[in-house]
Scaffold this motif. Sequence first.
Motif, PDB file in Angstrom:
ATOM      1  N   TRP A 133       4.528  -8.869   1.986  1.00 15.46           N
ATOM      2  CA  TRP A 133       5.742  -9.051   2.273  1.00 15.46           C
ATOM      3  C   TRP A 133       5.881  -9.350   3.698  1.00 15.46           C
ATOM      4  CZ3 TRP A 133       4.379  -4.222   2.036  1.00 15.46           C
ATOM      5  CH2 TRP A 133       5.024  -3.230   2.702  1.00 15.46           C
ATOM      6  N   SER A 134       7.141  -9.552   3.941  1.00 18.05           N
ATOM      7  CA  SER A 134       7.700  -9.963   5.311  1.00 18.05           C
ATOM      8  C   SER A 134       9.000  -9.199   5.476  1.00 18.05           C
ATOM      9  CB  SER A 134       7.376 -11.191   6.104  1.00 18.05           C
ATOM     10  OG  SER A 134       8.332 -12.139   5.298  1.00 18.05           O
ATOM     11  N   PHE A 135       9.544  -9.048   6.598  1.00 16.83           N
ATOM     12  CA  PHE A 135      10.969  -8.707   6.537  1.00 16.83           C
ATOM     13  C   PHE A 135      11.730  -9.410   7.686  1.00 16.83           C
ATOM     14  CE2 PHE A 135      14.073  -5.736   8.350  1.00 16.83           C
ATOM     15  CZ  PHE A 135      14.886  -5.130   6.938  1.00 16.83           C
ATOM     16  N   ARG A 136      12.546 -10.173   7.367  1.00 17.73           N
ATOM     17  CA  ARG A 136      13.383 -11.007   8.281  1.00 17.73           C
ATOM     18  C   ARG A 136      12.549 -12.097   8.939  1.00 17.73           C
ATOM     19  NH1 ARG A 136      16.947  -7.570  11.817  1.00 17.73           N
ATOM     20  NH2 ARG A 136      17.737  -9.395  12.342  1.00 17.73           N
ATOM     21  N   GLY A 137      11.434 -12.358   8.463  1.00 15.03           N
ATOM     22  CA  GLY A 137      10.449 -13.282   8.952  1.00 15.03           C
ATOM     23  C   GLY A 137       9.973 -12.770  10.417  1.00 15.03           C
ATOM     24  N   LYS A 138      10.140 -11.477  10.733  1.00 15.49           N
ATOM     25  CA  LYS A 138       9.500 -11.011  12.076  1.00 15.49           C
ATOM     26  C   LYS A 138       8.480  -9.918  11.763  1.00 15.49           C
ATOM     27  CE  LYS A 138      13.865 -11.442  14.196  1.00 15.49           C
ATOM     28  NZ  LYS A 138      15.213 -10.791  14.945  1.00 15.49           N
ATOM     29  N   HIS A 139       8.499  -9.119  10.761  1.00 15.32           N
ATOM     30  CA  HIS A 139       7.535  -8.044  10.416  1.00 15.32           C
ATOM     31  C   HIS A 139       6.590  -8.533   9.328  1.00 15.32           C
ATOM     32  CE1 HIS A 139      10.545  -5.109  12.401  1.00 15.32           C
ATOM     33  NE2 HIS A 139      10.261  -6.018  13.292  1.00 15.32           N
ATOM     34  N   PHE A 140       5.234  -8.423   9.215  1.00 17.08           N
ATOM     35  CA  PHE A 140       4.594  -8.862   8.245  1.00 17.08           C
ATOM     36  C   PHE A 140       3.491  -7.801   7.994  1.00 17.08           C
ATOM     37  CE2 PHE A 140       5.901 -12.326  10.822  1.00 17.08           C
ATOM     38  CZ  PHE A 140       6.316 -13.389  10.001  1.00 17.08           C
ATOM     39  N   TYR A 141       3.325  -7.840   6.384  1.00 21.79           N
ATOM     40  CA  TYR A 141       2.658  -6.596   5.730  1.00 21.79           C
ATOM     41  C   TYR A 141       1.724  -6.907   4.799  1.00 21.79           C
ATOM     42  CZ  TYR A 141       6.798  -3.948   8.147  1.00 21.79           C
ATOM     43  OH  TYR A 141       7.377  -3.760   8.776  1.00 21.79           O
ATOM     44  N   LYS A 142       0.572  -6.184   4.781  1.00 21.85           N
ATOM     45  CA  LYS A 142      -0.297  -6.067   3.838  1.00 21.85           C
ATOM     46  C   LYS A 142      -0.734  -4.729   3.428  1.00 21.85           C
ATOM     47  CE  LYS A 142      -4.890  -7.828   1.828  1.00 21.85           C
ATOM     48  NZ  LYS A 142      -5.935  -8.779   2.069  1.00 21.85           N
ATOM     49  N   TRP A 143      -0.496  -4.244   2.135  1.00 22.38           N
ATOM     50  CA  TRP A 143      -0.691  -2.679   2.330  1.00 22.38           C
ATOM     51  C   TRP A 143      -1.526  -2.529   0.899  1.00 22.38           C
ATOM     52  CZ3 TRP A 143       3.999   0.495  -0.161  1.00 22.38           C
ATOM     53  CH2 TRP A 143       3.730   1.725  -0.327  1.00 22.38           C
ATOM     54  N   ASP A 144      -2.500  -2.059   1.132  1.00 19.03           N
ATOM     55  CA  ASP A 144      -3.602  -1.527   0.360  1.00 19.03           C
ATOM     56  C   ASP A 144      -3.100  -0.059  -0.225  1.00 19.03           C
ATOM     57  OD1 ASP A 144      -5.706  -0.348  -1.194  1.00 19.03           O
ATOM     58  OD2 ASP A 144      -7.434  -1.216   0.109  1.00 19.03           O
ATOM     59  N   LYS A 145      -2.423   0.043  -1.430  1.00 17.20           N
ATOM     60  CA  LYS A 145      -1.919   1.342  -1.837  1.00 17.20           C
ATOM     61  C   LYS A 145      -3.026   2.440  -2.132  1.00 17.20           C
ATOM     62  CE  LYS A 145       1.456   1.212  -4.780  1.00 17.20           C
ATOM     63  NZ  LYS A 145       1.532   0.894  -6.243  1.00 17.20           N
ATOM     64  N   LYS A 146      -4.035   2.039  -2.711  1.00 14.38           N
ATOM     65  CA  LYS A 146      -5.038   2.836  -3.061  1.00 14.38           C
ATOM     66  C   LYS A 146      -5.920   3.376  -1.953  1.00 14.38           C
ATOM     67  CE  LYS A 146      -9.429   3.164  -5.595  1.00 14.38           C
ATOM     68  NZ  LYS A 146     -10.536   2.056  -6.472  1.00 14.38           N
ATOM     69  N   GLU A 147      -6.067   2.741  -0.735  1.00  6.55           N
ATOM     70  CA  GLU A 147      -6.513   3.340   0.338  1.00  6.55           C
ATOM     71  C   GLU A 147      -5.657   4.041   1.317  1.00  6.55           C
ATOM     72  OE1 GLU A 147      -9.784   3.930   0.572  1.00  6.55           O
ATOM     73  OE2 GLU A 147     -10.200   3.098  -1.319  1.00  6.55           O
ATOM     74  N   ASN A 148      -4.482   3.636   1.057  1.00  4.76           N
ATOM     75  CA  ASN A 148      -3.166   4.221   1.930  1.00  4.76           C
ATOM     76  C   ASN A 148      -3.576   3.399   3.489  1.00  4.76           C
ATOM     77  OD1 ASN A 148      -2.025   6.355  -0.022  1.00  4.76           O
ATOM     78  ND2 ASN A 148      -4.123   7.326   0.437  1.00  4.76           N
ATOM     79  N   ILE A 149      -3.811   2.202   3.359  1.00  5.91           N
ATOM     80  CA  ILE A 149      -3.858   1.454   4.536  1.00  5.91           C
ATOM     81  C   ILE A 149      -3.039   0.244   4.552  1.00  5.91           C
ATOM     82  CG2 ILE A 149      -5.465  -0.116   6.231  1.00  5.91           C
ATOM     83  CD1 ILE A 149      -6.332   2.928   6.104  1.00  5.91           C
ATOM     84  N   VAL A 150      -2.162   0.244   5.637  1.00  3.18           N
ATOM     85  CA  VAL A 150      -1.277  -1.024   5.883  1.00  3.18           C
ATOM     86  C   VAL A 150      -1.306  -1.747   7.089  1.00  3.18           C
ATOM     87  CG1 VAL A 150       1.314  -1.648   5.757  1.00  3.18           C
ATOM     88  CG2 VAL A 150       0.712   0.695   4.888  1.00  3.18           C
TER      89      VAL A 150
END
Length: 228
Positions: A63-80
């Motif tokens: 997802w992203s937040f207000r078009g300024k911060h961008f994320y890819k989160w691997d919940k299993k490995e606790n890595i973002v």
Amino acid sequence: MKKIFKILGVVLLIGIIALTVLYFSNNEKLPKGKEGPEADALATKMLNALNYDAYKNTRFLEWSFRGKHFYKWDKKENIVEVSWDNNKVILNTKLPEQSKVFVDDKQIDDSELLKKATDYFNNDSFWLIAPYKVFENGIKRQKLKYKGKDALLITYTSGGSTPGDSYLWILDDLGKPISYKMWVSIIPTGGMEATWNDWVTTTSGAKLPTKHELSIGVLDMGDVKGYN
């Protein structure tokens, strides 16, 4: 010149009075509810309405937040992977000392950028997955009535970037969130409301919000994805 300063002084005074009236007219006191099994049952109803099992079994979130911060989160490995401007942080949420910071694709040692990425993630992920966090440690749950219907008051007593914040979840008849009202440290007036009704069902089956509407504007969550 004195006349100009006098006019400016009057304008400033009117502005201060207007802001004061706005503050007190919109500032709501934090309500009180009842802790215990009924509050927990309402929290469980909310999770069931959102298909919590699908969210729990989702490995990747984007997802992203207000078009300024961008994320890819691997919940299993606790890595973002957190990126903004020319910065990228590979954030290890369990072992922060193993995180990596990059500026213009060059790895550097910068504790301030690491803290900024952590704060961004704590805030921006909350706007994505807040309903799923209601049974985490350090959370107080209370049930109360809001406009004649059951509502769930959540208070974060520890953890995150701003412990002490409270949120009153407004639910539909099935328990699905419609909005919440906020009593948080970064907003001076209590009770500001944000919508939680623009949901998408991702490929993993998890239900996630795509935007939130507030009186001060819209928070766009970007191209929200959940997959395995």
